[in-house]
Design a protein around this motif. Sequence first.
Motif, mmCIF file in Angstrom:
data_model
loop_
_atom_site.group_PDB
_atom_site.id
_atom_site.type_symbol
_atom_site.label_atom_id
_atom_site.label_comp_id
_atom_site.label_asym_id
_atom_site.label_seq_id
_atom_site.Cartn_x
_atom_site.Cartn_y
_atom_site.Cartn_z
ATOM 1 N N SER A 115 -8.647 24.406 53.070
ATOM 2 C CA SER A 115 -8.934 25.787 52.691
ATOM 3 C C SER A 115 -9.881 26.438 53.687
ATOM 4 C CB SER A 115 -9.518 25.851 51.284
ATOM 5 O OG SER A 115 -10.659 25.037 51.194
ATOM 6 N N ARG A 116 -10.507 25.634 54.530
ATOM 7 C CA ARG A 116 -11.257 26.175 55.664
ATOM 8 C C ARG A 116 -10.695 25.489 56.897
ATOM 9 N NH1 ARG A 116 -17.819 26.284 56.748
ATOM 10 N NH2 ARG A 116 -17.585 27.295 58.754
ATOM 11 N N ARG A 117 -10.226 26.297 57.873
ATOM 12 C CA ARG A 117 -9.480 25.690 58.967
ATOM 13 C C ARG A 117 -10.319 25.510 60.209
ATOM 14 N NH1 ARG A 117 -4.432 28.927 60.139
ATOM 15 N NH2 ARG A 117 -5.006 28.399 62.247
ATOM 16 N N ASN A 118 -10.466 24.280 60.676
ATOM 17 C CA ASN A 118 -11.017 24.003 61.997
ATOM 18 C C ASN A 118 -10.568 22.595 62.344
ATOM 19 O OD1 ASN A 118 -13.336 22.666 63.721
ATOM 20 N ND2 ASN A 118 -13.341 24.848 64.145
ATOM 21 N N ALA A 165 -20.495 35.385 63.919
ATOM 22 C CA ALA A 165 -19.427 36.364 64.137
ATOM 23 C C ALA A 165 -18.066 35.722 63.903
ATOM 24 C CB ALA A 165 -19.521 36.938 65.541
ATOM 25 N N SER A 166 -17.903 34.459 64.342
ATOM 26 C CA SER A 166 -16.594 33.821 64.180
ATOM 27 C C SER A 166 -16.274 33.630 62.700
ATOM 28 C CB SER A 166 -16.554 32.479 64.919
ATOM 29 O OG SER A 166 -17.267 31.501 64.188
ATOM 30 N N ALA A 186 -13.259 34.989 60.573
ATOM 31 C CA ALA A 186 -12.372 34.028 59.912
ATOM 32 C C ALA A 186 -12.036 34.445 58.480
ATOM 33 C CB ALA A 186 -13.002 32.632 59.910
ATOM 34 N N TRP A 187 -12.968 35.140 57.812
ATOM 35 C CA TRP A 187 -12.631 35.606 56.464
ATOM 36 C C TRP A 187 -11.570 36.696 56.517
ATOM 37 C CZ3 TRP A 187 -18.168 34.414 56.173
ATOM 38 C CH2 TRP A 187 -18.426 33.388 55.276
ATOM 39 N N VAL A 188 -11.657 37.521 57.561
ATOM 40 C CA VAL A 188 -10.667 38.592 57.675
ATOM 41 C C VAL A 188 -9.294 38.003 57.976
ATOM 42 C CG1 VAL A 188 -10.025 40.664 58.931
ATOM 43 C CG2 VAL A 188 -12.426 40.214 58.439
ATOM 44 N N GLY A 242 -14.338 40.471 51.084
ATOM 45 C CA GLY A 242 -14.394 41.929 51.120
ATOM 46 C C GLY A 242 -15.481 42.435 52.054
ATOM 47 N N ILE A 243 -16.644 41.769 52.008
ATOM 48 C CA ILE A 243 -17.755 42.204 52.858
ATOM 49 C C ILE A 243 -17.355 42.088 54.326
ATOM 50 C CG2 ILE A 243 -20.116 41.653 53.548
ATOM 51 C CD1 ILE A 243 -20.571 40.683 50.663
ATOM 52 N N ALA A 244 -16.744 40.960 54.675
ATOM 53 C CA ALA A 244 -16.359 40.761 56.077
ATOM 54 C C ALA A 244 -15.352 41.814 56.508
ATOM 55 C CB ALA A 244 -15.767 39.359 56.267
ATOM 56 N N ARG A 245 -14.461 42.207 55.591
ATOM 57 C CA ARG A 245 -13.449 43.188 55.972
ATOM 58 C C ARG A 245 -14.062 44.556 56.244
ATOM 59 N NH1 ARG A 245 -9.998 42.145 51.737
ATOM 60 N NH2 ARG A 245 -9.696 40.001 52.395
ATOM 61 N N SER A 246 -15.179 44.871 55.563
ATOM 62 C CA SER A 246 -15.738 46.207 55.816
ATOM 63 C C SER A 246 -16.680 46.247 57.018
ATOM 64 C CB SER A 246 -16.417 46.759 54.561
ATOM 65 O OG SER A 246 -16.968 45.736 53.794
ATOM 66 N N LEU A 247 -16.877 45.117 57.691
ATOM 67 C CA LEU A 247 -17.680 45.137 58.913
ATOM 68 C C LEU A 247 -16.756 45.307 60.114
ATOM 69 C CD1 LEU A 247 -20.004 42.064 58.198
ATOM 70 C CD2 LEU A 247 -20.670 44.450 58.082
ATOM 71 N N ASP A 248 -17.064 46.273 61.001
ATOM 72 C CA ASP A 248 -16.234 46.366 62.204
ATOM 73 C C ASP A 248 -16.837 45.488 63.302
ATOM 74 O OD1 ASP A 248 -18.310 47.715 63.401
ATOM 75 O OD2 ASP A 248 -17.469 49.696 62.998
ATOM 76 N N ASP A 249 -16.204 45.518 64.466
ATOM 77 C CA ASP A 249 -16.593 44.599 65.531
ATOM 78 C C ASP A 249 -18.050 44.788 65.938
ATOM 79 O OD1 ASP A 249 -16.107 42.818 67.871
ATOM 80 O OD2 ASP A 249 -16.484 44.702 68.935
#
Lengths: 206, 409
Positions: B264-267, B352-353, B357-359, B373-380
Motif C-alpha cells: 500500500s506504500r510503494r518503494n 516533497a516526494s 506520492a499521495w497525489v 486531500g491536503i497533498a492535492r491542494s498543494l502546488d509545486d
Amino acid sequence: MNRILPLGVIALGILAFATLMLVIGPAIQIKSMAPTPGLANYSAQELRGREQYVAQGCVYCHSQQPRSADQAPDAERGWGRAAVASDYVYDRPHQLGTMRTGPDLFNVGTRLPSRDWHLTHLYQPRAIFAWSIMPGYPYLFERKSRAGPGDVVVSLPAEHRPAEGVIVAKPAALDLVAYLQGLDHTNPAPARAVRDDGYSERGEPR
Amino acid sequence: MKTQLSGPPSPSETFEPYETMRPIPLGVLMIAVALALWGVVLLFDNSEAVAIGQAERADVLADQPARSDADGASLFSARCATCHQPNGSGVSGAVPPLAGSPFLAGRAEVPIAILLRGIDGPIRVRDTVYDGHMPSFASVLSDEEIARLVSYLRERFADRPAPVAAEMVTALRGELAGGSGWKGGQELAARLAPELAPQPSFALASRAEADPATMRLVNEGTNGSWACASCHGALGQGSETVPRLAGLPAGYIARQLESYLNGSRRNESMAVVARSLTRQERVALGDYYALLRAPSNARPSLGGDIARGERLVLEGVWDRGIPPCVSCHGPSAFGVAPGFPGLAAQHPAYTASQLAAWVSGERDNAQQKLMNGIARSLDDADRRAVADYLATLPPVPVAATKERADDRR
C-alpha cells in the motif's frame, strides 16, 4: 558554379563564428575555473571506478546534470540541485550524458549511500526493481563455493541466489560502487556560478 | 533523317542558369525586420529575468543559515511561541513559563546553554516540576541569532536589558559541543548556576539499548537485505530521499514497514527490506529508531520560499483547504505519537516526494486518508516551500528513556 569564392568565404566565416562562440569562448570562460567550494577530488579507487563507468557505457542511459526547478522537478526527485560548470572541474571527460533512460546519477551517492545496495543492483537490477530495463553486470562478480577472507558477498533475495555457493564482488565492481557512492554535488553552489539559467523568471505569484 | 522534329535550339552545354537581381518584396523585408526586432526585445526581456533569477538565488543563499536578520521578537514567535505560548506563560503541567523564570533572570549563559543543548530530564521552575523535552536549537540558530533571541527574552521576561554578545554564544558552543540534552535541572544547576538548586534528580534509566539481533539488522543486514544504517545513516539521520527515522513514533515506523510489505506504500528498495523482516523485528526496529537521537543534517535544498512555507505550516490557507500542518503534526511539527509523524528536520527532497506520492497514489496506506486531500491542494511551489521550511526546524526531541517513550505513545 558561380561565385565559388564568396560562397566559400561566407560558409567558412559562419563556421568560424560558430566555433568561436560555441567552443572557444566557453572554453576560455571555464578553463581556469575553481572547483565549487566543498567539492573534493576523486580518490584513486574512485578514479578506477570512473573508468569502469566510462567503459561499461553507463552514460548511454544515465545523465549527470540535474536541471533547475523551472526546467524539471529534479530536486524534488532527490537528484540534487541544478549543476553548475564548476562541479565538473575534476571530470575529464565529463559524463554529462543526454539520455535519461535511468535516473540522473550526479548525486546518487547521497540518496543511495549503501555499498551493498549498489552491489545487488549492479549484479541484478531486477532483484530490486522487477520492471527494470537496466542490464545486469554479472561479469563484474564471481561465484565462489564459499567467501574467502576480505571477500565482499553480494546480498541477494532468495530467488536470485545461486543454487550453491555465494556471489562475490570483483575489484572492478567495488571500484565502480566507490565511484557511485562518491557522487555527491549537494554542497551549495555560489550564486554567481556559471550555469544554465533556463527559464528562470520571478517566482509565480500567489 | 529528314523528318527531324524542329524544336527550340538546344542550349549550349556549358550554360549555367542565373537569376537576375530582383529586389526582395517589401512585405518579406518587413517581416524579417520585425522578427529581428522581436529577437532583440526578447533578449532584453530575458536578460532582466536572468538578473532577477540571479538576485533571487543570492537571496536564497543568504537566507540559508536561517534568515539571519530576524530580530529577537520574530525569532521568539517563530521558534518558541508554539510551546512556551506567545505571552511566555507556558502550558500548565507540560511546558514551563518563560515569564518570570529564574532560568532567564540569572546568568545569560544559562538560557544560551539550554538553547544549545535542549533539556531531557525534570526541571523545577518557580516551585513546579516539569518533565518534558526541550529541543536543541544548536543546528538551526546561528550564534548571532541566539544572542539576539536571548537578549530579547531577558529584556521582555526578566527585566534584564543588557544585551548579550554573540562571542559569548560562540565560546559556549565550543565548550558544550557534541553533548546530548541537559539531564534535567540538576545537571544545569551543577554546571552553570548553583543558585537554581534544588532541582529534581534525573532518574538514571539508561537508554534501552536494542537487543543484539535488532542491532545486527541495523548495522549488518541479513542475507537478502541490506543494513538499515547503510542507507538511513548510523544515527537514522537520512539524506535526500532517504528519510530521517530518528525520533519518529515507534508505532508509525512499524506500520510503514508493514505497508511496504503489503504494497500500500510503494518503494522497491524498502519492499525488499520489509520482506526480510518478521513482525517482531518490525516492532523492535520501531522502538529502536523512536529513541534514537541525531542532530539535524537537513537543510533547505529545493529553492522554496521559506517565508511562504512557514505560513503554510503554522497558519495554513483555509480558503484553499489547507489546514495548518502543526494542527495535526504537533507544535514545531515534532509529531504526535502514535499516528502523526514528526516532520521537523526531515530532508526536503523526501518531504516533497511524499507529498507528490499521495497525489500520484504511490502512497495510500493510512487508514484515514488525511494527507491525500491536503497533498492535492498543494502546488509545486507550495511543496518546495513547505519542505524547505521544515528542514530549518530543530530535530524532534527524543524521550531519553523507554518509559517516557511509552507514555508518549
